[in-house]
Enzyme design. Structure first.
Site, mmCIF file in Angstrom:
data_model
loop_
_atom_site.group_PDB
_atom_site.id
_atom_site.type_symbol
_atom_site.label_atom_id
_atom_site.label_comp_id
_atom_site.label_asym_id
_atom_site.label_seq_id
_atom_site.Cartn_x
_atom_site.Cartn_y
_atom_site.Cartn_z
ATOM 1 C CG LEU A 150 43.967 27.975 43.544
ATOM 2 C CD1 LEU A 150 44.873 28.463 42.428
ATOM 3 C CD2 LEU A 150 44.753 27.126 44.530
ATOM 4 C CB ALA B 104 36.374 33.469 46.695
ATOM 5 N N GLY C 272 35.658 39.985 46.740
ATOM 6 C CA GLY C 272 34.576 40.802 46.225
ATOM 7 C C GLY C 272 34.718 41.131 44.754
ATOM 8 C CG MET C 273 37.377 43.507 43.396
ATOM 9 S SD MET C 273 38.928 44.437 43.284
ATOM 10 C CE MET C 273 38.934 44.821 41.522
ATOM 11 N N GLY C 274 36.126 38.923 42.417
ATOM 12 C CA GLY C 274 36.174 37.757 41.556
ATOM 13 C C GLY C 274 36.693 36.526 42.266
ATOM 14 C CB VAL D 38 42.048 32.809 41.812
ATOM 15 C CG1 VAL D 38 43.218 32.107 41.113
ATOM 16 C CG2 VAL D 38 42.188 34.307 41.628
ATOM 17 C CG ASP E 245 48.018 45.037 46.361
ATOM 18 O OD1 ASP E 245 48.171 45.543 47.488
ATOM 19 O OD2 ASP E 245 47.166 44.173 46.116
#
Length: 380
Positions: free
Chosen positions: A30, A32, A34-36, A38, A147
């Protein structure tokens, strides 16, 4: 007649993606960052679609990142309510940590504004009230989201849902470092490197509502990142184009001093009273313009089709089936989503010739994470 919207952009799994996280076989990607990453997955028990988040997919997870992810899991569990995504499972201690929430088949406000235009009148008030209710629900539980932005507000016909608690914090959870979300929607105190509070979410809400009705962030367009940061730090706003019906709410939310901003419950009370005086409509489709409902319905239809299709589950021990993008007609390039003014601003490079104000602000953020597009559970 143009092509009908197709719903969420679900990418096939790649070679370095897992085929399963926890008890959830994965269908596709779903989002992408820099931190991971989904993923879209499916529950083996009831077939429910889920969004599964995992940090740092291509590297060993450090102790610091693992603690941060564990904190996100705790906040996400505490934040469960009518206006957020329900947590279905998590394991912060797994070799590849994961967090699974219900998949909400709905577009973000960012995509709706980009592809279907801004909102006005009662429709804008209806979306505003739903967003305020989501934030008020969090604040009553002592959670600051940190956020709030158009990408993190999804809009099914049941009303706005607030997602992504990756940089949220609760009053009793220790923060390891200051983390800023998308600069154009963050608060002045966050931009100055100061602690964020519930009032910080209200400022971000004001910036998000301005984007909803005007189509851009409430600052001059085309600035470099550090220059934009200084404008945010001083609430140096450009509110050109703000319609009268939402002007009082947006201006109050965008006050420079946190103490001058209304609380979420105060906003909720005023909007509920205002909407109660409007004509009663049978369904949300009556509030929203047709271009918005066409996109929302496309996401809902895609969600129903994926949930009902057993082929969307794993088809073998090596790789689950993954939905593919439809091929473009011959001679026509694949369509790309329209880029918003905010996204164009966010990707601008930083020039060595920063302003004096930029140089004054930047040292306060040494060690902080300032991201142009914060990674979230999934982006519509």
């Amino acid at each position: 007649m143009g092509e009908l919207p197709s719903g969420a952009d679900i990418q096939p799994l790649e070679d370095d993606d897992p085929v399963r996280l926890g008890r959830f076989p994965l269908i596709g990607r779903l989002a992408a960052g820099g931190m991971g990453r989904v993923y879209l997955g499916r529950s083996l028990t009831d077939g429910m679609l889920v969004a599964v988040k995992s940090p740092l997919a291509q590297a060993e997870v450090s102790a610091v990142d693992r603690r941060r992810f564990a904190r996100e899991v705790k906040v996400a569990r505490r934040a469960e309510g009518l206006h957020t995504a329900r947590v279905l499972g998590a394991d912060a201690e797994a070799e590849r940590p994961w967090l699974a929430t219900e998949y909400i088949p709905a577009p973000s406000l960012a995509r709706l504004v980009s592809e279907a235009g801004t909102l006005a009148g009662t429709a804008a008030r209806w979306v505003t009230r739903g967003a305020v209710e989501a934030i008020a629900e969090l604040h009553r539980d002592g959670i600051v989201h940190r956020d709030v932005k158009p990408q993190n507000l999804l809009l099914p016909l049941s009303g706005p849902r607030l997602i992504d608690f990756g940089i949220s914090h609760a009053a009793d959870l220790t923060r390891t470092q200051l983390t800023l979300g998308t600069v154009a929607f963050t608060s002045p105190e966050q931009a100055r490197g100061e602690p964020s509070t519930a009032a910080s979410d209200i400022y971000s809400l004001g910036a998000t509502l301005f984007h909803l009705v005007v189509g851009r962030a409430p600052y001059p367009a085309g600035m470099e990142m550090l220059t934009l940061l200084t404008y945010v730090a001083e609430a140096d706003l450009d509110l050109t184009g703000l319609p009268g019906e939402l002007a009082p709410v947006v201006r109050k939310c965008l006050a420079l001093r946190p103490g001058d901003r209304p609380t979420a419950e105060e906003l909720q009370d005023s909007l509920t009273t205002e909407l109660a005086e409007m004509p009663t409509l049978a369904s949300p489709e009556g509030w929203l313009p047709r271009p918005w409902t066409v996109i929302i319905e496309a996401y809902a239809r895609q969600g129903r089709e994926l949930a009902a299709d057993p082929r969307a589950a794993a088809t073998g021990p090596d790789r689950p089936a993954t939905p593919q993008r439809p091929a473009p007609p011959p001679g026509r390039p694949a369509a790309r989503p329209a880029e918003t003014a905010v996204e164009r601003t966010a990707r601008l490079p930083v020039s060595p010739r920063t302003t004096r104000r930029s140089l004054a602000i930047a040292p306060r953020h040494q060690g902080a994470v300032v991201s142009a597009s914060s990674f979230g559970p999934y982006k519509g």
